[in-house]
Design an enzyme around this catalytic site. Structure first.
Site, PDB file in Angstrom:
ATOM      1  N   HIS A  13      12.159 -20.575 -35.134  1.00 53.66           N
ATOM      2  CA  HIS A  13      13.547 -20.145 -35.290  1.00 53.66           C
ATOM      3  C   HIS A  13      13.863 -19.813 -36.749  1.00 53.66           C
ATOM      4  CE1 HIS A  13      17.117 -19.211 -33.175  1.00 53.66           C
ATOM      5  NE2 HIS A  13      17.879 -19.897 -34.003  1.00 53.66           N
ATOM      6  N   CYS A  42      17.327 -15.731 -28.983  1.00 55.62           N
ATOM      7  CA  CYS A  42      16.096 -16.215 -29.626  1.00 55.62           C
ATOM      8  C   CYS A  42      15.915 -17.718 -29.452  1.00 55.62           C
ATOM      9  CB  CYS A  42      16.123 -15.901 -31.108  1.00 55.62           C
ATOM     10  SG  CYS A  42      17.085 -14.474 -31.543  1.00 55.62           S
ATOM     11  N   GLU A  56      27.266 -20.839 -39.875  1.00 53.96           N
ATOM     12  CA  GLU A  56      26.098 -20.689 -39.003  1.00 53.96           C
ATOM     13  C   GLU A  56      24.867 -20.293 -39.812  1.00 53.96           C
ATOM     14  OE1 GLU A  56      23.187 -19.288 -36.307  1.00 53.96           O
ATOM     15  OE2 GLU A  56      24.132 -18.033 -37.801  1.00 53.96           O
ATOM     16  N   CYS A 114      17.161 -11.468 -38.304  1.00 52.76           N
ATOM     17  CA  CYS A 114      18.498 -11.212 -37.748  1.00 52.76           C
ATOM     18  C   CYS A 114      19.537 -11.168 -38.857  1.00 52.76           C
ATOM     19  CB  CYS A 114      18.855 -12.248 -36.675  1.00 52.76           C
ATOM     20  SG  CYS A 114      19.194 -13.902 -37.287  1.00 52.76           S
ATOM     21  N   GLU A 159      29.080 -20.933 -29.765  1.00 47.90           N
ATOM     22  CA  GLU A 159      28.374 -22.197 -29.557  1.00 47.90           C
ATOM     23  C   GLU A 159      29.173 -23.140 -28.660  1.00 47.90           C
ATOM     24  OE1 GLU A 159      28.032 -20.653 -32.619  1.00 47.90           O
ATOM     25  OE2 GLU A 159      25.867 -20.434 -32.418  1.00 47.90           O
ATOM     26  N   TYR A 178      15.385 -16.001 -38.794  1.00 47.48           N
ATOM     27  CA  TYR A 178      16.599 -15.824 -39.596  1.00 47.48           C
ATOM     28  C   TYR A 178      16.442 -14.764 -40.685  1.00 47.48           C
ATOM     29  CZ  TYR A 178      19.940 -19.190 -37.804  1.00 47.48           C
ATOM     30  OH  TYR A 178      20.877 -19.816 -37.032  1.00 47.48           O
ATOM     31  N   CYS A 192      25.147 -12.778 -34.144  1.00 45.40           N
ATOM     32  CA  CYS A 192      24.048 -13.470 -33.453  1.00 45.40           C
ATOM     33  C   CYS A 192      24.039 -13.021 -31.991  1.00 45.40           C
ATOM     34  CB  CYS A 192      24.291 -14.969 -33.550  1.00 45.40           C
ATOM     35  SG  CYS A 192      23.258 -15.946 -32.457  1.00 45.40           S
ATOM     36  N   THR A 242      23.925 -22.353 -29.075  1.00 48.37           N
ATOM     37  CA  THR A 242      24.164 -20.908 -29.188  1.00 48.37           C
ATOM     38  C   THR A 242      23.880 -20.206 -27.860  1.00 48.37           C
ATOM     39  OG1 THR A 242      23.525 -20.983 -31.502  1.00 48.37           O
ATOM     40  CG2 THR A 242      23.427 -18.842 -30.437  1.00 48.37           C
TER      41      THR A 242
HETATM   42 FE1  SF4 Z   1      21.188 -15.908 -33.404  1.00 50.82          FE
HETATM   43 FE2  SF4 Z   1      19.533 -15.190 -35.361  1.00 50.82          FE
HETATM   44 FE3  SF4 Z   1      19.268 -17.569 -34.102  1.00 50.82          FE
HETATM   45 FE4  SF4 Z   1      18.666 -15.237 -32.884  1.00 50.82          FE
HETATM   46  S1  SF4 Z   1      17.645 -16.144 -34.657  1.00 50.82           S
HETATM   47  S2  SF4 Z   1      19.777 -16.966 -32.009  1.00 50.82           S
HETATM   48  S3  SF4 Z   1      20.254 -13.911 -33.684  1.00 50.82           S
HETATM   49  S4  SF4 Z   1      20.984 -16.896 -35.391  1.00 50.82           S
HETATM   50 FE    FE Z   2      21.588 -19.339 -35.076  1.00 48.34          FE
END
Ligand code: SF4
Ligand code: FE
Length: 485
Positions: free
Chosen positions: A294, A104, A445, A301, A259, A298, A100, A191
């Protein structure tokens, strides 16, 4: 204007003085402390890509507020193309860091807040969006990292914010002054918090009238007086305390985002940084939009991570001489299939994006929830297949100290070797990478980040438009319309 580079970002963090605790001790410099430095480097990659010709178009954008070139992570989406570019960028970043990269969360917080404030101002005759824009222009121009702070501790989950025995279980306004507000409470699972420049505080859930003091959006510098952060432990984090060895699995970047709990002990926020103050009727909308943005990420990423895992295990089978087995190819095919299926849902919710009244674009909420829900299955299935193909040795592998030992190093080399000509270190390194990417904190996570699976199921059921589907079925079955069911 030249955008901050990766190393300039790291330098900029050294100038801040946030209060951070880890394992009972203070962290003085997040850029060098072994627990936090890998996360700093992962976040720095979001800065670095903006300067590379190959990725510039993805990693930068033109600000609709100033017309200047900015990091995409500070941009308010102005089109479907913006939403799709973001998804492509996140997959690349996942591939490059294998973890991560954290940025974001603030990005999505900015986008959710921007669009909601527009509608809130229209309804209430307020002017919060103009304040927010001023702050956002500074974030864009200085290319700052923002932590989107949404999740409250919530205390007794059967009670709302205003009914808690301890009122601080939800972050709230404790005092209103002429020139600002004072806030108290905490935000959990934050995060990238320890290596951000600013915090964007948002409400954690829909609110009723009784919860006016809890409906607050504001921004705060990470080192504002009254803020304390406690950085979380991660699986195998003590391996980093010795030195960055093969045993860490991914020496440059962390296994997960990094985190922290952010505690706000009577933090003063000047009026110009307050963007919601008691407008309970819009608290739920911020949460919903933030979550949808968000959740759409996912599928990108985590696909990047799944790409790395697929590559890692394929190479491992080459080092072991099993790569050509039909069952191996079949499992690798399944890993690729699951990765691309997941990515499709991330692209789909972006392609189906729509403008909000503010002009900022929103992803399709239903598809974004489906996307994140798929992560909680496909990422796990890909991890399962990777562990299956890797074999048991990733759980019993001796440490790098044994590999380097004068006494037993030759034995480790002899008995952990595989195909002739491939160094034994390669097999061990790739095994450790798979271990780091399929274990403990990283997979937790993946399950709970951006909301636990049940949160997605609630949204999927709510947005499923069952009445419409019942009508379709009845029409085809020839069931006449009735007053009752
Ligand atoms: Fe992390 Fe993925 Fe969330 Fe971006 S979208 S903060 S890379 S978990
Ligand atoms: Fe995350």
């Amino acid at each position: 204007m030249k955008l901050k580079t990766g190393s300039e970002y790291i330098e900029s963090l050294k100038k801040l003085k946030p209060v951070i605790y880890y394992m009972g001790k203070k962290i003085e410099d997040v850029t060098t402390h072994p627990a936090t430095a890998p996360h700093v480097r992962a976040a720095a990659m979001t800065y670095a890509l903006a300067g590379q010709d190959e990725y510039k178009a993805m990693a930068t954008a033109t600000s609709h507020l100033t017309g200047r070139t900015i990091s995409r992570f500070t941009h308010v989406h102005q089109s479907v193309e913006d939403l799709i570019k973001k998804v492509k960028l996140l997959r690349v970043l996942g591939q490059k860091t294998g973890t991560c990269f954290q940025r974001c969360v603030g990005f999505d917080g900015i986008n959710a807040t921007y669009s909601v404030l527009f509608e809130m101002d229209q309804k209430h005759g307020t002017a919060f969006l103009e304040r927010f824009k001023k702050w956002l222009i500074r974030i864009q121009d200085e290319n700052l990292m923002v932590v989107g702070a949404m999740t409250d501790p919530k205390g007794d989950r059967s009670k709302g914010p205003a009914e808690q025995a301890d009122p601080d279980q939800y972050l709230h306004i404790v005092e209103r002054r002429e020139n600002g507000i004072v806030i108290r409470g905490a935000k959990l699972h934050m995060t990238g918090a320890v290596n951000s420049h600013e915090i964007l505080v948002m409400p954690t859930s829909a609110m009723n009238e009784a919860s006016k003091d809890y409906a607050v959006i504001c921004s705060v510098p990470i080192d504002a007086p009254g803020i304390t952060m406690i950085f979380g432990r991660q699986a195998n984090d003590s391996r980093r305390d010795f030195k960055e060895t093969i045993d860490v699995g991914k020496p440059s970047f962390g296994a997960v985002g990094g985190e922290a709990v952010i505690v706000f002990e009577d933090v003063f926020v000047p009026t110009e940084n307050v963007y919601m103050d008691g407008q309970t009727d819009f608290a739920g909308l911020v949460v919903q939009r933030f979550a949808a943005h968000h959740r759409s990420n996912y599928g990108a990423c985590k696909t990047g991570l799944m790409d790395v895992l697929t590559g890692a295990v394929t190479y491992l089978t080459q080092t072991q001489g099993t790569a050509k087995g039909s069952h191996v190819r079949d499992k690798v095919t399944e890993m690729i299939h699951l990765s691309e299926t997941l990515y499709s849902s991330s692209i789909a919710c972006s392609a189906e994006g729509v403008p909000t009244p503010s002009g900022a674009y929103m992803v399709d909420t239903m598809l974004a929830n489906v996307c994140k829900h798929n992560v909680t299955r496909f990422h796990f299935e890909v991890a399962r297949l990777a562990i299956d193909l890797a074999g048991g040795f990733i759980a019993t592998l001796p440490s790098e100290y044994d590999l380097q030992s004068e006494e037993v190093g030759h034995l480790v080399k002899k008995y952990f070797s595989g195909v002739e000509g491939i160094p034994v270190e390669d097999r061990i390194k790739i095994g450790r990478l798979i271990e780091a990417m399929t274990g403990g904190t990283a997979m937790v996570e993946s399950m709970h980040g951006a909301g636990s699976p049940q949160a997605q199921r609630i949204m999927i059921f709510r947005e499923g438009d069952l009445d419409k589907k019942i009508k379709m079925a009845k029409a085809l079955a020839g069931i006449p319309k009735r007053e009752t069911v």
